[in-house]
Design a protein around this motif. Structure first.
Motif, PDB file in Angstrom:
ATOM      1  N   ALA A   9      88.919  54.463  16.919  1.00  0.00           N
ATOM      2  CA  ALA A   9      88.956  53.111  16.346  1.00  0.00           C
ATOM      3  C   ALA A   9      88.295  52.104  17.273  1.00  0.00           C
ATOM      4  O   ALA A   9      88.801  51.004  17.499  1.00  0.00           O
ATOM      5  CB  ALA A   9      90.404  52.722  16.043  1.00  0.00           C
ATOM      6  N   VAL A  12      82.111  51.593  17.189  1.00  0.00           N
ATOM      7  CA  VAL A  12      81.300  52.435  16.294  1.00  0.00           C
ATOM      8  C   VAL A  12      82.098  52.758  15.030  1.00  0.00           C
ATOM      9  O   VAL A  12      81.603  52.665  13.898  1.00  0.00           O
ATOM     10  CB  VAL A  12      80.863  53.727  17.029  1.00  0.00           C
ATOM     11  N   ARG A  35      94.093  57.105  18.696  1.00  0.00           N
ATOM     12  CA  ARG A  35      95.172  57.171  19.682  1.00  0.00           C
ATOM     13  C   ARG A  35      96.079  55.943  19.580  1.00  0.00           C
ATOM     14  O   ARG A  35      97.286  56.039  19.705  1.00  0.00           O
ATOM     15  CB  ARG A  35      94.521  57.256  21.070  1.00  0.00           C
ATOM     16  N   THR A  36      95.468  54.776  19.340  1.00  0.00           N
ATOM     17  CA  THR A  36      96.243  53.535  19.243  1.00  0.00           C
ATOM     18  C   THR A  36      96.195  53.051  17.793  1.00  0.00           C
ATOM     19  O   THR A  36      95.153  52.577  17.323  1.00  0.00           O
ATOM     20  CB  THR A  36      95.629  52.464  20.182  1.00  0.00           C
ATOM     21  N   LYS A  39      94.821  49.573  16.618  1.00  0.00           N
ATOM     22  CA  LYS A  39      93.377  49.346  16.507  1.00  0.00           C
ATOM     23  C   LYS A  39      92.867  49.772  15.129  1.00  0.00           C
ATOM     24  O   LYS A  39      91.956  49.159  14.574  1.00  0.00           O
ATOM     25  CB  LYS A  39      92.635  50.105  17.607  1.00  0.00           C
ATOM     26  N   ASP A  61      96.636  61.906  18.672  1.00  0.00           N
ATOM     27  CA  ASP A  61      95.894  62.280  19.875  1.00  0.00           C
ATOM     28  C   ASP A  61      95.008  63.446  19.463  1.00  0.00           C
ATOM     29  O   ASP A  61      95.486  64.547  19.214  1.00  0.00           O
ATOM     30  CB  ASP A  61      96.851  62.690  21.002  1.00  0.00           C
ATOM     31  N   ALA A  62      93.702  63.185  19.393  1.00  0.00           N
ATOM     32  CA  ALA A  62      92.771  64.182  18.856  1.00  0.00           C
ATOM     33  C   ALA A  62      92.651  65.414  19.746  1.00  0.00           C
ATOM     34  O   ALA A  62      92.071  66.419  19.338  1.00  0.00           O
ATOM     35  CB  ALA A  62      91.409  63.543  18.645  1.00  0.00           C
ATOM     36  N   ALA A  84      85.584  59.228  18.090  1.00  0.00           N
ATOM     37  CA  ALA A  84      86.348  59.025  19.323  1.00  0.00           C
ATOM     38  C   ALA A  84      85.375  59.231  20.483  1.00  0.00           C
ATOM     39  O   ALA A  84      84.207  58.842  20.381  1.00  0.00           O
ATOM     40  CB  ALA A  84      87.533  59.978  19.355  1.00  0.00           C
ATOM     41  N   THR A 106      78.804  61.778  16.852  1.00  0.00           N
ATOM     42  CA  THR A 106      77.643  60.970  17.269  1.00  0.00           C
ATOM     43  C   THR A 106      77.253  61.199  18.731  1.00  0.00           C
ATOM     44  O   THR A 106      76.329  60.556  19.223  1.00  0.00           O
ATOM     45  CB  THR A 106      77.923  59.454  17.111  1.00  0.00           C
ATOM     46  N   PHE A 142      72.510  56.510  16.578  1.00  0.00           N
ATOM     47  CA  PHE A 142      71.099  56.092  16.625  1.00  0.00           C
ATOM     48  C   PHE A 142      70.332  56.968  17.597  1.00  0.00           C
ATOM     49  O   PHE A 142      69.327  57.562  17.241  1.00  0.00           O
ATOM     50  CB  PHE A 142      70.935  54.608  16.967  1.00  0.00           C
ATOM     51  N   ASP A 143      70.840  57.016  18.857  1.00  0.00           N
ATOM     52  CA  ASP A 143      70.190  57.931  19.795  1.00  0.00           C
ATOM     53  C   ASP A 143      71.258  58.661  20.598  1.00  0.00           C
ATOM     54  O   ASP A 143      71.783  58.057  21.524  1.00  0.00           O
ATOM     55  CB  ASP A 143      69.165  57.218  20.685  1.00  0.00           C
ATOM     56  N   PRO A 144      71.590  59.904  20.245  1.00  0.00           N
ATOM     57  CA  PRO A 144      70.912  60.752  19.253  1.00  0.00           C
ATOM     58  C   PRO A 144      71.245  60.347  17.829  1.00  0.00           C
ATOM     59  O   PRO A 144      72.252  59.696  17.578  1.00  0.00           O
ATOM     60  CB  PRO A 144      71.486  62.140  19.538  1.00  0.00           C
ATOM     61  N   ASN A 184      81.306  52.192  24.931  1.00  0.00           N
ATOM     62  CA  ASN A 184      82.337  52.649  25.868  1.00  0.00           C
ATOM     63  C   ASN A 184      81.830  52.677  27.317  1.00  0.00           C
ATOM     64  O   ASN A 184      80.899  53.420  27.639  1.00  0.00           O
ATOM     65  CB  ASN A 184      82.806  54.038  25.434  1.00  0.00           C
ATOM     66  N   THR A 349      74.892  52.474  15.690  1.00  0.00           N
ATOM     67  CA  THR A 349      75.495  53.818  15.752  1.00  0.00           C
ATOM     68  C   THR A 349      76.376  54.069  14.531  1.00  0.00           C
ATOM     69  O   THR A 349      76.363  55.164  13.955  1.00  0.00           O
ATOM     70  CB  THR A 349      76.349  53.958  17.031  1.00  0.00           C
TER      71      THR A 349
END
Ligand code: NDP
Length: 403
Positions: A9, A12, A35-36, A39, A61-62, A84, A106, A142-144, A184, A349
């Motif tokens: 969250a 992106v 996680r939160t 958000k 929690d992924a 994430a 991404t 976008f990149d990648p 991030n 992104t």
């Protein structure tokens, strides 16, 4: 008609979920877990206000695969969209395999204690996704992401082979802060402080980080210093375009950014190994990320444009000899903020993440196994870029780049 589950969250995710909600004919039910949970709720409230669409939110929690499997089974999505952090790629892919659902991300997987930016961990899932009859699409940002699609569009419509490729990523935005990152901070600083690597004559050549600087005049931004660095799409581009003699990635940085980063690096604040502090192990870069401005707070103050594109030289498809083409997108920070409440780095992104998801859930891009963007037909993706806020332009240059 499709149900999707988005994980993460941040900025992106916020853009991607807003854009999914703006396309209710493609994305019927949107679920958002991170996680939160607060958000997720903030994003859902903004989406409701801007589009009237409801987004269901969850805390997860992924990295806890059984919990992820339960959540996926409860929701029953066609696709899990991983927005994430790169550390969560493998556990989310494991959960998708167990729950029997397609996957998209991404950014490639990274172990927390190494900054490698390599695809081999995720390519190793090929057989498992293939035999499960599932699709994993890697790197739909976008990149990648768009940079790979731009390259393959040139190869489909303009060039038979590519001899030289340069990816130019310019953020001409000014956020008014002395030092902040537009996505991030931990991932951004790991990327920028890693040694530069470029593809030359069949192998990667490593050079010191930020060792090569060139000034380039970017449309809608002006002249900027750009630095050669490694970026993960160079690996997939080299794999799927083995004829390339050279491929490089460039990103612009202002003098203030470089000055701050140099000091932070010199004093050890960008280290990713644990340091014992007051009886506890801390990772200096994670602590630094915690005190830097949050990228999602920069939207309101960021002014200016991004300009990201690809310059490719190769043998023309029409047999007219060697040609050079420049294909790029210009995105306004202010317009991105007005539309989604996020600045252009998140926008550039999040929109391709929505488009990659649309390609998968509408069946325009299909397959069993793990795929990079280079393996897909660029045309329907390029059409959606034009329709959904990231229009592109292509022009022929006089000759190959001279830097
Ligand atoms: P943010 O840091 O803003 O957001 C990341 C989100 O992931 C946060 O909400 C965070 O939760 C959540 N998260 C972190 N760990 C977990 C976990 N274990 N379980 C569940 N959720 C978790 O990042 P961005 O939005 O800037 O970037 C998102 C992704 O996009 C990154 O992988 C980044 O590398 C990639 N990216 C790709 C680009 C491209 O062009 N291809 C460009 C820019 C980014 P919490 O809120 O609790 O911290």
């Amino acid at each position: 008609m499709s149900t999707v589950l988005v994980i993460g969250a941040g900025g992106v995710s916020s853009v991607c979920v807003h854009k999914m909600a703006m396309n209710p004919d493609i994305f019927t039910n949107i679920h958002l877990a991170s996680r939160t949970k607060s958000k997720c709720d903030t994003i859902a409230a903004s989406v409701k206000e801007r589009t009237g669409v409801d987004v269901s939110t969850y805390e997860i929690d992924a990295e806890e695969v059984p919990a992820m499997v339960n959540l996926i089974k409860k929701i029953g999505p066609e696709l899990v969209v991983n927005l994430a952090l790169p550390y969560q790629d493998l556990p989310i892919m494991d959960a998708c395999l167990e729950a029997g659902v397609d996957y998209l991300d991404t950014a490639n997987y990274e172990p927390k204690d190494e900054a490698k930016f390599e695809y081999h961990w995720q390519w190793a899932y090929q057989d498992r996704f293939k035999s499960a009859g599932l699709m994993a699409l890697l790197g739909s940002g976008f990149d990648p992401g768009v940079t790979s699609v731009f390259t393959m569009w040139l190869k489909k419509h303009k060039l038979k082979t590519i001899r030289q490729l340069d990816i130019l990523d310019c953020n001409g935005g000014d956020h008014g802060q002395a030092f902040a990152t537009n996505f991030n901070p931990e991932i951004n600083i790991r990327e920028v402080t890693a040694p530069a690597r470029h593809w030359e004559n069949g192998e990667f050549v490593e050079t010191p980080a930020m060792g090569k600087k060139v000034e380039f005049d970017f449309e809608a931004v002006g002249p900027k210093n750009m630095y050669m660095m490694y970026h993960e799409e160079l690996e997939s581009l080299a794999k799927f375009n083995p004829e390339m003699e050279r491929a490089r990635f460039w990103m612009t940085f202002g003098d203030e950014y470089i000055k701050h980063l140099t000091v932070l690096q010199n004093v050890g604040m960008t280290r990713i190994d644990p340091v014992r502090y007051q009886g506890k192990d801390i990772i200096p870069l994670q602590f630094l990320a915690a005190v830097l401005p949050k990228p999602e707070t920069l939207g309101e103050t960021t002014k200016g444009n991004t300009n990201i594109g690809v310059i490719a030289t190769g043998e023309a498809l029409d047999g007219s000899g060697e040609k050079t083409f420049y294909i790029n997108n210009i995105c306004s920070h202010e317009a991105a903020y007005e539309e989604t409440g996020n600045q252009a780095v998140s926008y550039t992104t999040g929109v391709p993440a929505m488009i990659g998801s649309a390609m998968m859930v509408t069946g325009k891009w299909t397959g069993d196994g793990v795929f990079n963007m280079e393996e897909m037909d660029p045309d329907p993706f390029m059409d959606m870029l034009n329709e959904h806020g990231l229009p592109w332009q292509v022009k022929e240059l006089d000759g190959p780049v001279d830097f």
